[in-house]
Scaffold this motif. Structure first.
Motif, PDB file in Angstrom:
ATOM      1  N   PRO A  64     132.092 102.362  68.741  1.00  0.00           N
ATOM      2  CA  PRO A  64     131.742 103.371  67.724  1.00  0.00           C
ATOM      3  C   PRO A  64     131.504 102.793  66.341  1.00  0.00           C
ATOM      4  O   PRO A  64     131.121 103.514  65.424  1.00  0.00           O
ATOM      5  CB  PRO A  64     132.970 104.277  67.724  1.00  0.00           C
ATOM      6  N   VAL A  65     131.736 101.483  66.178  1.00  0.00           N
ATOM      7  CA  VAL A  65     131.659 100.860  64.855  1.00  0.00           C
ATOM      8  C   VAL A  65     130.393 100.025  64.708  1.00  0.00           C
ATOM      9  O   VAL A  65     130.020  99.271  65.614  1.00  0.00           O
ATOM     10  CB  VAL A  65     132.889  99.956  64.608  1.00  0.00           C
ATOM     11  N   SER A  66     129.726 100.144  63.573  1.00  0.00           N
ATOM     12  CA  SER A  66     128.623  99.253  63.204  1.00  0.00           C
ATOM     13  C   SER A  66     128.743  98.940  61.723  1.00  0.00           C
ATOM     14  O   SER A  66     129.189  99.779  60.936  1.00  0.00           O
ATOM     15  CB  SER A  66     127.264  99.884  63.503  1.00  0.00           C
ATOM     16  N   ALA A  67     128.363  97.720  61.351  1.00  0.00           N
ATOM     17  CA  ALA A  67     128.482  97.309  59.950  1.00  0.00           C
ATOM     18  C   ALA A  67     127.474  96.205  59.669  1.00  0.00           C
ATOM     19  O   ALA A  67     127.076  95.453  60.564  1.00  0.00           O
ATOM     20  CB  ALA A  67     129.898  96.824  59.648  1.00  0.00           C
ATOM     21  N   GLY A  68     127.064  96.095  58.413  1.00  0.00           N
ATOM     22  CA  GLY A  68     126.120  95.056  58.024  1.00  0.00           C
ATOM     23  C   GLY A  68     126.268  94.708  56.555  1.00  0.00           C
ATOM     24  O   GLY A  68     126.818  95.478  55.768  1.00  0.00           O
ATOM     25  N   ALA A  69     125.768  93.529  56.189  1.00  0.00           N
ATOM     26  CA  ALA A  69     125.773  93.091  54.800  1.00  0.00           C
ATOM     27  C   ALA A  69     124.639  92.095  54.602  1.00  0.00           C
ATOM     28  O   ALA A  69     124.265  91.376  55.536  1.00  0.00           O
ATOM     29  CB  ALA A  69     127.107  92.442  54.431  1.00  0.00           C
ATOM     30  N   SER A  70     124.073  92.061  53.402  1.00  0.00           N
ATOM     31  CA  SER A  70     122.966  91.133  53.138  1.00  0.00           C
ATOM     32  C   SER A  70     122.934  90.732  51.675  1.00  0.00           C
ATOM     33  O   SER A  70     123.485  91.419  50.809  1.00  0.00           O
ATOM     34  CB  SER A  70     121.618  91.759  53.526  1.00  0.00           C
ATOM     35  N   TYR A  71     122.258  89.609  51.426  1.00  0.00           N
ATOM     36  CA  TYR A  71     121.993  89.130  50.072  1.00  0.00           C
ATOM     37  C   TYR A  71     120.555  88.637  50.031  1.00  0.00           C
ATOM     38  O   TYR A  71     120.127  87.861  50.887  1.00  0.00           O
ATOM     39  CB  TYR A  71     122.939  87.988  49.690  1.00  0.00           C
ATOM     40  N   ASP A  72     119.790  89.112  49.028  1.00  0.00           N
ATOM     41  CA  ASP A  72     118.401  88.698  48.847  1.00  0.00           C
ATOM     42  C   ASP A  72     118.198  88.156  47.441  1.00  0.00           C
ATOM     43  O   ASP A  72     118.714  88.729  46.469  1.00  0.00           O
ATOM     44  CB  ASP A  72     117.449  89.876  49.078  1.00  0.00           C
ATOM     45  N   ARG A  73     117.422  87.084  47.359  1.00  0.00           N
ATOM     46  CA  ARG A  73     117.087  86.495  46.056  1.00  0.00           C
ATOM     47  C   ARG A  73     115.588  86.204  46.026  1.00  0.00           C
ATOM     48  O   ARG A  73     115.068  85.483  46.854  1.00  0.00           O
ATOM     49  CB  ARG A  73     117.858  85.208  45.808  1.00  0.00           C
ATOM     50  N   GLN A  74     114.892  86.822  45.054  1.00  0.00           N
ATOM     51  CA  GLN A  74     113.454  86.646  44.916  1.00  0.00           C
ATOM     52  C   GLN A  74     113.134  85.936  43.604  1.00  0.00           C
ATOM     53  O   GLN A  74     113.317  86.478  42.516  1.00  0.00           O
ATOM     54  CB  GLN A  74     112.759  88.011  44.931  1.00  0.00           C
ATOM     55  N   SER A  75     112.686  84.686  43.703  1.00  0.00           N
ATOM     56  CA  SER A  75     112.281  83.953  42.504  1.00  0.00           C
ATOM     57  C   SER A  75     110.946  84.487  42.009  1.00  0.00           C
ATOM     58  O   SER A  75     110.120  84.953  42.793  1.00  0.00           O
ATOM     59  CB  SER A  75     112.152  82.460  42.815  1.00  0.00           C
ATOM     60  N   VAL A  76     110.733  84.417  40.714  1.00  0.00           N
ATOM     61  CA  VAL A  76     109.478  84.877  40.120  1.00  0.00           C
ATOM     62  C   VAL A  76     108.990  83.826  39.147  1.00  0.00           C
ATOM     63  O   VAL A  76     109.709  83.421  38.240  1.00  0.00           O
ATOM     64  CB  VAL A  76     109.666  86.220  39.383  1.00  0.00           C
ATOM     65  N   TYR A  77     107.760  83.374  39.342  1.00  0.00           N
ATOM     66  CA  TYR A  77     107.183  82.374  38.457  1.00  0.00           C
ATOM     67  C   TYR A  77     106.469  83.026  37.286  1.00  0.00           C
ATOM     68  O   TYR A  77     105.622  83.899  37.467  1.00  0.00           O
ATOM     69  CB  TYR A  77     106.158  81.521  39.203  1.00  0.00           C
ATOM     70  N   GLY A  78     106.811  82.604  36.080  1.00  0.00           N
ATOM     71  CA  GLY A  78     105.994  82.873  34.901  1.00  0.00           C
ATOM     72  C   GLY A  78     105.716  84.312  34.565  1.00  0.00           C
ATOM     73  O   GLY A  78     104.670  84.628  34.024  1.00  0.00           O
ATOM     74  N   ASN A  79     106.631  85.251  34.859  1.00  0.00           N
ATOM     75  CA  ASN A  79     106.327  86.622  34.454  1.00  0.00           C
ATOM     76  C   ASN A  79     106.505  86.748  32.952  1.00  0.00           C
ATOM     77  O   ASN A  79     107.210  85.973  32.321  1.00  0.00           O
ATOM     78  CB  ASN A  79     107.204  87.620  35.222  1.00  0.00           C
ATOM     79  N   ASP A  80     105.863  87.773  32.366  1.00  0.00           N
ATOM     80  CA  ASP A  80     105.898  87.898  30.908  1.00  0.00           C
ATOM     81  C   ASP A  80     106.904  88.946  30.439  1.00  0.00           C
ATOM     82  O   ASP A  80     106.868  89.377  29.296  1.00  0.00           O
ATOM     83  CB  ASP A  80     104.504  88.225  30.367  1.00  0.00           C
ATOM     84  N   LEU A  81     107.812  89.359  31.330  1.00  0.00           N
ATOM     85  CA  LEU A  81     108.873  90.237  30.882  1.00  0.00           C
ATOM     86  C   LEU A  81     109.857  89.450  30.022  1.00  0.00           C
ATOM     87  O   LEU A  81     110.186  88.308  30.317  1.00  0.00           O
ATOM     88  CB  LEU A  81     109.607  90.843  32.076  1.00  0.00           C
ATOM     89  N   ASN A  82     110.355  90.080  28.984  1.00  0.00           N
ATOM     90  CA  ASN A  82     111.343  89.452  28.099  1.00  0.00           C
ATOM     91  C   ASN A  82     110.881  88.091  27.594  1.00  0.00           C
ATOM     92  O   ASN A  82     111.608  87.097  27.662  1.00  0.00           O
ATOM     93  CB  ASN A  82     112.693  89.314  28.808  1.00  0.00           C
ATOM     94  N   GLY A  83     109.654  88.024  27.149  1.00  0.00           N
ATOM     95  CA  GLY A  83     109.157  86.801  26.537  1.00  0.00           C
ATOM     96  C   GLY A  83     108.965  85.656  27.509  1.00  0.00           C
ATOM     97  O   GLY A  83     109.072  84.498  27.136  1.00  0.00           O
ATOM     98  N   GLY A  84     108.694  85.968  28.771  1.00  0.00           N
ATOM     99  CA  GLY A  84     108.421  84.916  29.736  1.00  0.00           C
ATOM    100  C   GLY A  84     109.614  84.482  30.546  1.00  0.00           C
ATOM    101  O   GLY A  84     109.540  83.540  31.314  1.00  0.00           O
TER     102      GLY A  84
END
Length: 382
Positions: free
Chosen positions: A217-237
């Protein structure tokens, strides 16, 4: 007549070759119905409304067709592949290529499965709790767990361990591609610029790991995701990586099943299905562009489902708080709340009818952006 006979002969020849070398299965889902949506923004003197009704495609399950197959290589080792494309029942338009999934790899009962291609992230695979759909889907408050762009990871390598007493682990690495960080700050695999015309460079690597357990009757899960972003212009780059983690679990009491989930997002929401544009065209009001290095949110999901009159009745609540109001001037943002009910009744093992209703407030964190949805539909799998 000659063309029909020729086509039949070619198909028969192909089937013979496929049967001799590999096992190939054609599968799919066709889902359509009637739906109504009403979204309204009324805050600080602004007044905008978006209403629509009519045929709705892919509500309970996204309409799709696909091919999956395997070849026995001996000693418990198999070569596997899957190709899956989505389409719209109402217009017959496809999504272009095998855009839902496309991968090839090797699988072994003893050693697990290794695949390469366009695949779901660990956040999707490990979110095991009962969930709603459309505006009531948990992906309206969580990043990294919906079956959205950004959670189908292009150019990725994925390893899933064999099941050990109900436990499995997933490790994924995706190389950079032509994805963009969108104006709303959630990472997607499509080219989107900001409203002011600024653009973003290619996204960087994606790391996605998770664990899950399913037993009794039991199910469980957990995850971690990390997405790198090159050169975006948010917050001054500043190019801080967007991250997400979530834990979830469910217990089936037989008379009812309780599902719970909690997670956090930092520096944006990866593969988010809850931006302003996902509900209606309110972008012209200048809403939603508060994401950046300092953004963070806390996300919650609570649901109950129970067998009723031969079908399944579901009720769910989604909630997310953020610091969006601290990152923008004025009292423009608030916590997201969604309330959703649906009922699914199986006519057979492959065909179900369903109905649903949803109410949401502060959608996309925008204060006083409210929405209602309701509809009925039919879903058939083959």
């Amino acid at each position: 007549m000659k063309k029909t006979l020729l086509a039949a002969a070619l198909l028969a020849g192909f089937s013979g070759v496929a049967g001799a070398e590999t096992s190939v299965t054609l599968y799919g889902i066709v889902d359509a119905g009637y739906g109504y949506q009403n979204y309204k923004y009324d805050h600080g003197g602004a007044d905008a409304t978006s209403k629509s009704s009519g045929l709705r495609d892919g509500t309970l399950n996204g309409s799709r067709f696909g091919l999956q197959g395997s070849e026995d290589l001996g000693d418990g080792l198999r070569a596997i592949f899957q190709l899956e494309q989505g389409f719209d029942v109402g217009t017959s338009e496809g999504s272009g290529g095998f855009s839902r999934q496309s991968f090839v790899g090797l699988s072994s009962d003893a050693w697990g499965t290794f695949t390469m291609g366009r695949q779901y992230s660990a956040g999707v695979d490990t979110f095991l709790v009962d969930n709603g759909f459309n505006m009531g889907d948990a992906d309206k408050v969580f990043g990294s767990m919906g079956m959205n762009e950004g959670n189908r990871v292009d150019n990725s390598f994925k390893y899933t361990t064999p099941s050990l007493s109900g436990f499995q682990a997933i490790v994924m690495y995706g190389t950079g591609d032509s994805g963009r960080l969108t104006a709303d700050g959630y990472v997607a695999s499509t080219t989107v610029g900001r409203a002011n015309g600024a653009s973003f460079d290619d996204r960087g690597s994606r790391v996605s790991v998770g664990v899950l357990y399913a037993g009794g009757p039991v199910s469980a899960g957990a995850s971690y995701d990390r997405q790198s972003v090159y050169g975006n212009d948010l917050n001054g780059g500043d190019a801080s990586a967007a991250t997400n983690w979530q834990v979830n679990g469910a217990y089936d009491f037989e008379v009812a099943k309780l599902s719970l989930a909690y997670g956090q997002d930092r520096h944006g929401k990866i593969g988010w299905g809850g931006s302003v544009e996902d509900f209606a065209d309110f972008a012209g009001l200048g809403l939603g562009n508060f994401f950046g290095t300092d953004f963070k949110s806390n996300n919650y999901h609570v649901a109950l489902s129970a067998p009723v009159a031969g079908g399944t009745l579901y009720a769910g609540w989604g909630y997310s708080t953020s610091n969006a109001n601290d990152l923008a001037s004025g009292d423009l943002y608030g916590g997201i709340s969604t309330y959703h009910v649906n009922y699914v009744y199986p006519l057979s093992k492959r065909t179900s009818v369903y109905g649903y209703g949803t109410y949401g407030r502060n959608l996309a964190y925008v204060r006083d952006l409210k929405g209602t949805e309701a509809g009925v539909g039919l879903s058939h799998s083959f």
